[in-house]
Design an enzyme around this catalytic site. Structure first.
Site, PDB file in Angstrom:
ATOM      1  N   GLU A  21       0.296  -3.538   4.489  1.00 40.96           N
ATOM      2  CA  GLU A  21      -0.944  -2.430   4.781  1.00 40.96           C
ATOM      3  C   GLU A  21      -0.969  -1.935   6.100  1.00 40.96           C
ATOM      4  OE1 GLU A  21      -3.658  -0.861   3.977  1.00 40.96           O
ATOM      5  OE2 GLU A  21      -3.770  -1.615   1.681  1.00 40.96           O
ATOM      6  N   ASP A  22      -1.434  -0.555   5.962  1.00 37.80           N
ATOM      7  CA  ASP A  22      -1.595   0.207   7.389  1.00 37.80           C
ATOM      8  C   ASP A  22      -3.292   0.286   7.567  1.00 37.80           C
ATOM      9  OD1 ASP A  22      -2.136   2.138   5.402  1.00 37.80           O
ATOM     10  OD2 ASP A  22      -2.029   3.890   6.679  1.00 37.80           O
ATOM     11  N   ASP A  29       0.991  -1.237   0.135  1.00 40.64           N
ATOM     12  CA  ASP A  29       0.159   0.000  -0.060  1.00 40.64           C
ATOM     13  C   ASP A  29       0.925   1.036   0.084  1.00 40.64           C
ATOM     14  OD1 ASP A  29      -2.403   1.650   0.475  1.00 40.64           O
ATOM     15  OD2 ASP A  29      -1.634   2.079   2.604  1.00 40.64           O
ATOM     16  N   LEU A  30       0.445   2.328  -0.446  1.00 43.08           N
ATOM     17  CA  LEU A  30       1.403   3.610  -0.619  1.00 43.08           C
ATOM     18  C   LEU A  30       1.202   4.456   0.648  1.00 43.08           C
ATOM     19  CD1 LEU A  30       3.166   5.364  -2.483  1.00 43.08           C
ATOM     20  CD2 LEU A  30       1.135   6.273  -3.332  1.00 43.08           C
ATOM     21  N   ASP A  31      -0.229   5.023   0.594  1.00 43.95           N
ATOM     22  CA  ASP A  31      -0.446   6.131   1.793  1.00 43.95           C
ATOM     23  C   ASP A  31      -0.108   5.291   3.306  1.00 43.95           C
ATOM     24  OD1 ASP A  31      -0.938   8.444   0.191  1.00 43.95           O
ATOM     25  OD2 ASP A  31      -3.036   7.295  -0.291  1.00 43.95           O
ATOM     26  N   THR A  85       1.794  10.241   3.789  1.00 49.93           N
ATOM     27  CA  THR A  85       0.510  10.920   3.423  1.00 49.93           C
ATOM     28  C   THR A  85      -0.717  10.951   4.122  1.00 49.93           C
ATOM     29  OG1 THR A  85       0.468   9.284   1.749  1.00 49.93           O
ATOM     30  CG2 THR A  85       1.403  11.087   1.098  1.00 49.93           C
ATOM     31  N   SER A 117      -2.542   0.622  -4.168  1.00 49.13           N
ATOM     32  CA  SER A 117      -3.110   1.791  -3.668  1.00 49.13           C
ATOM     33  C   SER A 117      -4.392   2.302  -4.087  1.00 49.13           C
ATOM     34  CB  SER A 117      -2.268   2.997  -3.663  1.00 49.13           C
ATOM     35  OG  SER A 117      -2.746   3.982  -3.200  1.00 49.13           O
ATOM     36  N   ALA A 118      -5.297   2.673  -3.637  1.00 56.36           N
ATOM     37  CA  ALA A 118      -6.618   3.187  -3.812  1.00 56.36           C
ATOM     38  C   ALA A 118      -6.488   4.577  -4.548  1.00 56.36           C
ATOM     39  CB  ALA A 118      -7.528   3.324  -2.677  1.00 56.36           C
ATOM     40  N   LYS A 122      -8.929   4.970   6.245  1.00 54.34           N
ATOM     41  CA  LYS A 122      -7.743   4.789   5.651  1.00 54.34           C
ATOM     42  C   LYS A 122      -7.779   3.742   4.482  1.00 54.34           C
ATOM     43  CE  LYS A 122      -4.528   6.257   9.222  1.00 54.34           C
ATOM     44  NZ  LYS A 122      -3.652   5.866  10.219  1.00 54.34           N
ATOM     45  N   LYS A 133     -10.717  -0.944  -1.717  1.00 53.02           N
ATOM     46  CA  LYS A 133     -10.662  -1.940  -0.725  1.00 53.02           C
ATOM     47  C   LYS A 133     -11.873  -1.872   0.495  1.00 53.02           C
ATOM     48  CE  LYS A 133      -5.918  -0.737  -0.868  1.00 53.02           C
ATOM     49  NZ  LYS A 133      -4.714  -0.213  -0.440  1.00 53.02           N
TER      50      LYS A 133
END
Ligand code: BG6
Ligand code: MG
Length: 219
Positions: free
Chosen positions: A169-170, A9-11, A17, A114-115, A45, A145
């Site tokens: 994933e966070d 995942d990115l953020d 971010t 990522s979304a 999130k 997600k």
């Protein structure tokens, strides 16, 4: 299991971010007079922009027209983009570059899942696009997600079967999306929140190839 690919995942995993998303939503909720806390923010999130707005409007007990929704989402995104255009490589979360480099040396493929529709800009501003073999994001995926589509798309781009992928994933919705894809997941953050993940670490700085190999054996 056998690990052939790691999907990130990115953020909140690769870059911090999540704080900018919060600030931009907070500015919108303040303008709309809707109370919005960090706890409420956990629910957003990993969730797409429009789905996040729906949650916020539900929190405030508001119902608005589709046209207004687009206006609100555009406002939020403009504020958010204002933050991320000023991002620098300093904002890559600790341990990311080291771990990704280690994985690629070991022939484990890497992808973003990522979304966010802003993924290309974030990767460009932070200069880490070359660390990934594939990018699945809000621009090539439809379902948010916890739908598994984003991770399945990433696996396809890498040409790796879902069962050989591990997702970092966070977000609760993201961990669930990984499980829905039949993938293993490593939570980034707190065990209290991400208890459904197969393992939880505070951040990528706590990951290395050796730990991943132990995870592979244990799962
Ligand atoms: C996710 C974030 O990665 O992307 C969410 O965790 C965000 O908070 C979503 O809403 C969509 O991002 P964007 O940049 O397309 O609005
Ligand atoms: Mg995230």
């Amino acid at each position: 299991m056998h690990i052939k690919a790691c999907i990130f995942d990115l953020d909140g995993v690769i870059v911090d971010t999540a704080k900018y998303h919060f600030l931009a939503w907070k500015r919108l909720t303040d303008e709309l007079g809707i109370p919005f806390t960090h706890e409420d923010n956990e629910r957003l999130k990993g969730v797409s922009r429009m789905a996040s707005l729906d949650i916020i409007l539900e929190l405030g007990g508001r119902s608005v027209t589709d046209k207004q929704k687009i206006e609100y989402a555009t406002l939020k995104n403009d504020w958010y983009v204002d933050y991320i255009t000023r991002m620098t490589p300093d904002e890559i979360l600790p341990g990311t570059v080291k771990f990704l480099t280690e994985l690629r040396k070991a022939n484990i493929k890497t992808a973003i899942g990522s979304a966010s529709k802003n993924t290309p800009m974030i990767l460009e501003r932070t200069g880490i696009k070359n660390l990934f073999d594939g990018i699945a994001d809000g621009n090539n995926v439809k379902n948010a997600k916890p739908d598994p589509e984003v991770f399945q798309t990433a696996a396809k781009l890498l040409n790796v079967k879902d069962e050989y992928c591990v997702v970092f994933e966070d977000a609760v919705a993201g961990v669930q999306a990984a499980l829905n894809a039949g993938m293993k997941s490593i939570g980034i953050g707190s065990e209290k929140i991400l208890w459904k993940a197969h393992m939880v670490v505070p951040g990528l700085s706590e990951m290395n190839l050796e730990k991943l190999k132990l995870f592979e054996k244990a799962n």
